[in-house]
Design a protein around this motif. Sequence first.
Motif, PDB file in Angstrom:
ATOM      1  N   HIS A 347      67.300 -47.431  62.956  1.00  0.00           N
ATOM      2  CA  HIS A 347      68.170 -47.872  64.049  1.00  0.00           C
ATOM      3  C   HIS A 347      67.326 -48.482  65.156  1.00  0.00           C
ATOM      4  CE1 HIS A 347      71.761 -45.711  62.511  1.00  0.00           C
ATOM      5  NE2 HIS A 347      70.856 -44.866  62.049  1.00  0.00           N
ATOM      6  N   VAL A 348      67.752 -49.634  65.665  1.00  0.00           N
ATOM      7  CA  VAL A 348      67.093 -50.279  66.797  1.00  0.00           C
ATOM      8  C   VAL A 348      67.806 -49.849  68.072  1.00  0.00           C
ATOM      9  CG1 VAL A 348      66.446 -52.466  67.852  1.00  0.00           C
ATOM     10  CG2 VAL A 348      66.526 -52.268  65.351  1.00  0.00           C
ATOM     11  N   ARG A 349      67.059 -49.311  69.012  1.00  0.00           N
ATOM     12  CA  ARG A 349      67.625 -48.934  70.317  1.00  0.00           C
ATOM     13  C   ARG A 349      66.846 -49.669  71.399  1.00  0.00           C
ATOM     14  NH1 ARG A 349      72.265 -45.929  69.256  1.00  0.00           N
ATOM     15  NH2 ARG A 349      72.441 -46.286  71.486  1.00  0.00           N
ATOM     16  N   TYR A 350      67.562 -50.478  72.180  1.00  0.00           N
ATOM     17  CA  TYR A 350      66.909 -51.347  73.152  1.00  0.00           C
ATOM     18  C   TYR A 350      66.769 -50.676  74.512  1.00  0.00           C
ATOM     19  CZ  TYR A 350      67.513 -55.290  69.947  1.00  0.00           C
ATOM     20  OH  TYR A 350      67.459 -56.125  68.869  1.00  0.00           O
ATOM     21  N   TYR A 351      65.662 -50.984  75.162  1.00  0.00           N
ATOM     22  CA  TYR A 351      65.550 -50.768  76.606  1.00  0.00           C
ATOM     23  C   TYR A 351      65.287 -52.144  77.238  1.00  0.00           C
ATOM     24  CZ  TYR A 351      60.408 -50.853  75.930  1.00  0.00           C
ATOM     25  OH  TYR A 351      59.116 -51.206  75.599  1.00  0.00           O
ATOM     26  N   ASN A 364      62.841 -45.356  84.290  1.00  0.00           N
ATOM     27  CA  ASN A 364      64.201 -44.817  84.298  1.00  0.00           C
ATOM     28  C   ASN A 364      65.081 -45.530  83.263  1.00  0.00           C
ATOM     29  OD1 ASN A 364      63.784 -42.903  86.411  1.00  0.00           O
ATOM     30  ND2 ASN A 364      63.897 -44.575  87.899  1.00  0.00           N
ATOM     31  N   GLU A 365      64.845 -46.820  83.070  1.00  0.00           N
ATOM     32  CA  GLU A 365      65.576 -47.555  82.046  1.00  0.00           C
ATOM     33  C   GLU A 365      65.151 -47.089  80.655  1.00  0.00           C
ATOM     34  OE1 GLU A 365      67.540 -50.260  79.539  1.00  0.00           O
ATOM     35  OE2 GLU A 365      68.017 -49.352  81.474  1.00  0.00           O
ATOM     36  N   PHE A 370      66.677 -43.799  75.813  1.00  0.00           N
ATOM     37  CA  PHE A 370      66.395 -42.643  74.965  1.00  0.00           C
ATOM     38  C   PHE A 370      67.560 -41.659  74.982  1.00  0.00           C
ATOM     39  CE2 PHE A 370      64.818 -38.315  74.441  1.00  0.00           C
ATOM     40  CZ  PHE A 370      64.126 -38.413  73.243  1.00  0.00           C
ATOM     41  N   ASP A 371      68.072 -41.381  76.167  1.00  0.00           N
ATOM     42  CA  ASP A 371      69.178 -40.431  76.273  1.00  0.00           C
ATOM     43  C   ASP A 371      70.426 -40.943  75.565  1.00  0.00           C
ATOM     44  OD1 ASP A 371      67.556 -38.752  77.727  1.00  0.00           O
ATOM     45  OD2 ASP A 371      68.357 -39.337  79.681  1.00  0.00           O
ATOM     46  N   ASN A 377      73.369 -39.681  68.346  1.00  0.00           N
ATOM     47  CA  ASN A 377      72.859 -39.020  67.150  1.00  0.00           C
ATOM     48  C   ASN A 377      71.784 -39.847  66.442  1.00  0.00           C
ATOM     49  OD1 ASN A 377      72.782 -36.729  65.492  1.00  0.00           O
ATOM     50  ND2 ASN A 377      74.116 -37.684  63.956  1.00  0.00           N
ATOM     51  N   VAL A 378      71.014 -40.607  67.224  1.00  0.00           N
ATOM     52  CA  VAL A 378      69.862 -41.331  66.700  1.00  0.00           C
ATOM     53  C   VAL A 378      68.609 -40.556  67.081  1.00  0.00           C
ATOM     54  CG1 VAL A 378      68.477 -43.439  66.843  1.00  0.00           C
ATOM     55  CG2 VAL A 378      70.979 -43.582  66.774  1.00  0.00           C
TER      56      VAL A 378
END
Length: 649
Positions: A347-351, A364-365, A370-371, A377-378
Amino acid sequence: FFFEGTAMSGSHVAEPHVVSRLSMQQPTLRTSVAPAHPLHQPNAVLLRLNAPVPPVPGTAAHSLNAPLGDASLVSTQSPGLWLLLFCGIASVVAALRRAMVGIQQSSVFLQPHAGYQAMLGIAGTSIGPNDDEDTAKSVSAQVRSGAAEEEEWSAKSVTPLERRLTVEHMNQGVHEAEYAVRGAVVVKAAEVAARLADPEQAEHMPFKRLIACNIGNPHAVHQEPITFFRQVAAAVTYPALLDLDPPVFPADVCRRATEYIKAMPGNSAGSYTESEGLLVVRQQIASYIERRDGFPADPEMIELTTGASEAVKRCIQVIFESPHDGVMVPCPQYPLYSCAITMFGGHVRYYYPEETTGWSVDINEVRRSFDQATADNVEVRSIVVINPGNPCGSVLPLHTIRDILAFAAAEGLVVFADEVYQDNVYTEGCEFHSFKKALRMLQHEHKGEPGHPIHKAQLISFHSTSKGILGECGQRGGYMELIGFGPSMMAEFAKMGASGLSSNTLGQIFCGVMACPPEPGDESYELYHKERSAIFEGMKRRARLLTAALNDIPGMLCQPIDGAMYAFPKIELSDRACAAAEQQDMQPDEFYCMELLEATGIICVPGSGFGQKPGTWHLRMTILPPDDMMEDVINRIREFHLQFTQTYA
């Protein structure tokens, strides 16, 4: 697969085993004899091994009198066999590794060859046994989808038509992955190039040449190679040049080339090296890292790879443990990351770096991303940081790097530090700080706190010969340094490398000369310094020129190009332009880049291929074209943009 050897008389494949589509649970096997040559099999891959190898007594291939040995005869009609190859053994290994990704949802029957078994295991493909005749009556495998649960199915329920490799019956991670740098705009550019090559069509086109601003490929836009590097490479590949009288190369070139030749098995660049790379090169890289950071580096924690891209993909593949795993990636990002993560089922999760402050990263971003991933559920396993930034041209300050390292250590995340542009910093007041140096500084500050998370931090840094000042993209030289991993995990990384035998030898040599170039007093130093300075100053000059020129165009806003090789301007697109893009089934910035290509011959990459905040549109272009060509690029873009905004006002 048909592994075709030449050790016996003839070079055809006789009576190969055919392994059918696979079912669930126990890895058993159902075989039949294929009556035809593999070229007549619709889903066959023919791999011609030029090295003669004697047959292995007692194997199925031997008992069938097949003309094969250690490269045991195998065929399968499971999905994923998509390429007909005639190649040498080094290319065979690369082809196998790519093919294994395509058949992760299958099993393959192999003769007992550890190399093929290792590659299949790494690719997530199960291996059917071949030492029990009773097991040769049915086939099974564990099919792993992206979902948490698994579904049983029977090979008997699959029709022959469904066994064929199609888009519907392939690894869907590969199908869903996108790589914008060589995406639709580049495909269109090839069509335009074909029209330019036709005199009748070229006569009616508004430009006479294409200008490739889409990719960081310096030599393709006429950057000159550095003489010392090419001379060493020439001498390594053809050592007879070292024996000419009078000498054709400076003495330091001869010394360096001789050092590399002596380190190679058989004193030949045509030999495989150690899987982790030549020790002398890894020692030179370790010495470079120590000079750069002021902290020790261990050559045993350095692995040479075929470009940094291979290292990145290898690390992403090894980090995923379950279908819930993911990686945090900056947005915008280099699409290698999202592409590889998707291919390997993660899974790709962007900041989101903040564009208005020069693409700065707020911790903070990072925490927000992450949160949110955790809430979804990643299971985040790693965070990617690209510094200097691609595509945005930012250079991270030391305090931001420290914040990211502290956050990652506290959460148990592996930091992937993409530092391939570390030599490309142009703006006064900006300085490249490696993640390795920042980590050692933090660990030193907390040396009296043995339980502090920073002492358990894990970091993998990537570097390449393709960027920086060399720009030797075609040599495919790269390396990674691994920090915070114990012997057992290093053994796993070593296994990954061993499955590919070794990275290409010439790429390793370029890593060595990049890490240890001529020094003052060396015979080649004066010319090396002159050539390097000219390349760097040209990039620096064009970075400033392009930033100013883009900001002078109404409807464009470009943050300073502090580092790397790219501008990433934001472009304002009207509702009418967005509607026109939707009619073409394109993103608005992709539509813009397509129109730019057709009108000017300039190849750029839409920002949507790198990721961007919703509602914003960008494009990426390089600063690499030489000065005269860059002036032409700027003038064409300005004229096009004004016309485009008027058309879609």
